[in-house]
Design an enzyme around this catalytic site. Structure first.
Site: not given
Ligand code: F6P
Length: 340
Positions: A10, A71, A102, A125-127, A129, A162, A169-171, A222, A264, A272-273
């Site tokens: 990604g 990917r 990863d 990675t934005i995650d 991790d 509300r 995100m963050g896998r 997520e 909501r 986020q990316r």
């Molecule tokens: O690993 C980065 C990430 O943005 C995750 O936070 C997210 O779950 C995933 O990639 C989304 O992947 P794709 O770009 O394949 O939809």
């Protein structure tokens, strides 16, 4: 030397800053950079372009990647190995800088070990991790975007009394949720590393509203498990990772059912990316790019650049891809000081 540069997986804010760092440093050291287009696809299909200092001017602040990405696991394809070899030879490449998360870094490790090819990895990675580095670039930008969004959502939520659920995100890890939730003063933060209790959260929401608070902000990673009794269909990507998204809806409907307050949901997703990286990410990405070019020049192959404290170090690609890193329990408990 002719040094290939590849961005895989990604996209992530700061990728262009890394490319710029590699190309500029490599040129200073007397090497030619060659961009591999669309991640591993470029190696499978021989899509490349030479890069000099002038090709990377003005890209520091641009999101995305000028090389494109995909990917794809090159080794999951028939003749993948031979195609990659043939592109490396045709382009007379002596080494590769692989910028990825990863999955991409695991493919890089395979090419480095089984293919005996000189490789240096850059963690992306934005995650946030990847275990071997204290920080990945892109994370700071994603947290800032999520924090800005939550700040904005607070004012609309309070006007309507509300529950506002924000899914980030963050896998499989909760870094973005935890940091954005802490930075925005969220009332609850749900992350995959720590089981949640909807009974307790519902009671807290009822108490908040009884005390006169006009809304509740719930930040959800997520990757959390959906509540018992609800499930979501998740397709797999090329590396076998489930494509996440939507668990926030199951949390919102449970909280609405239990408390009677309207809920909501906002799934922030690819916002986020996208867009320009923060200054912090530009600097980290630039330092990673320079260090990767230096590592190739010095022959430190089979490594990945990593942030340790405030220093850039080299770690083995093997170590870098061995495990992913989650949020420590103590940090989550600190955030819990503000829950409810
Ligand atoms: O690993 C980065 C990430 O943005 C995750 O936070 C997210 O779950 C995933 O990639 C989304 O992947 P794709 O770009 O394949 O939809």
């Amino acid at each position: 030397m002719r040094i290939g540069v590849l961005t895989g997986g990604g996209d992530c804010p700061g990728l262009n800053a890394v490319i710029r760092g590699v190309v500029a440093r490599a040129e200073r050291l007397g090497h030619q950079s060659v961009g591999i287009l669309h991640g591993w696809d470029g190696l499978l299909e021989n899509k490349t372009r030479e890069l000099g200092r002038d090709d990377v001017r003005g890209i520091l602040q641009r999101g995305g990647t000028i090389l494109g990405t995909s990917r794809r696991d090159p080794y999951a394809h028939a003749n993948g190995w031979e195609s990659v070899r043939s592109t490396l030879e045709t382009n007379r490449l002596n080494a590769l800088v692989v910028i990825g998360g990863d999955g991409t870094l695991r493919s890089a490790l395979k090419l480095s070990v089984e293919g005996d090819f000189p490789i240096v990895g850059v963690p992306k990675t934005i995650d946030n991790d990847i275990a071997a580095t204290d920080r990945t670039f892109g994370f700071d930008t994603a947290v800032q975007i999520a924090t800005d969004a939550i700040d904005r959502l607070s004012t609309t939520a309070e006007s309507h009394d509300r529950i506002m659920v924000v899914e980030v995100m963050g896998r499989t890890k909760g870094w973005i949720a935890l940091y954005a939730g802490l930075a925005s003063g969220a009332d609850e933060i749900l992350i995959p590393e720590v089981p949640y209790d909807l009974d307790r959260i519902s009671r807290e929401i009822e108490r908040r509203h009884a005390d006169g608070h006009t809304y509740s902000m719930i930040v959800v990673a997520e990757g959390i498990e959906p509540p018992p009794g609800s499930s979501i269909e998740l397709p797999l990507d090329a590396f076998g990772f489930p494509r996440l998204g939507g668990v926030g809806y199951t949390i919102a409907s449970e909280l609405e059912r239990r408390t009677g307050f309207e809920a909501r949901v906002n799934v922030l997703g690819y916002l986020q990316r996208g867009g320009t990286p923060t200054a912090t990410d530009r600097i980290l990405a630039t330092r990673f790019g320079i260090a990767a070019a230096d590592a190739i020049h010095d022959g430190h192959y089979g490594t990945m650049v990593a942030l340790r404290g405030n220093d850039i170090k080299l770690v083995s690609l093997d170590e870098a891809t061995a495990e992913v890193r989650g949020v420590p329990r103590a940090l989550y408990d600190d955030a819990g000081t503000f829950f409810g």
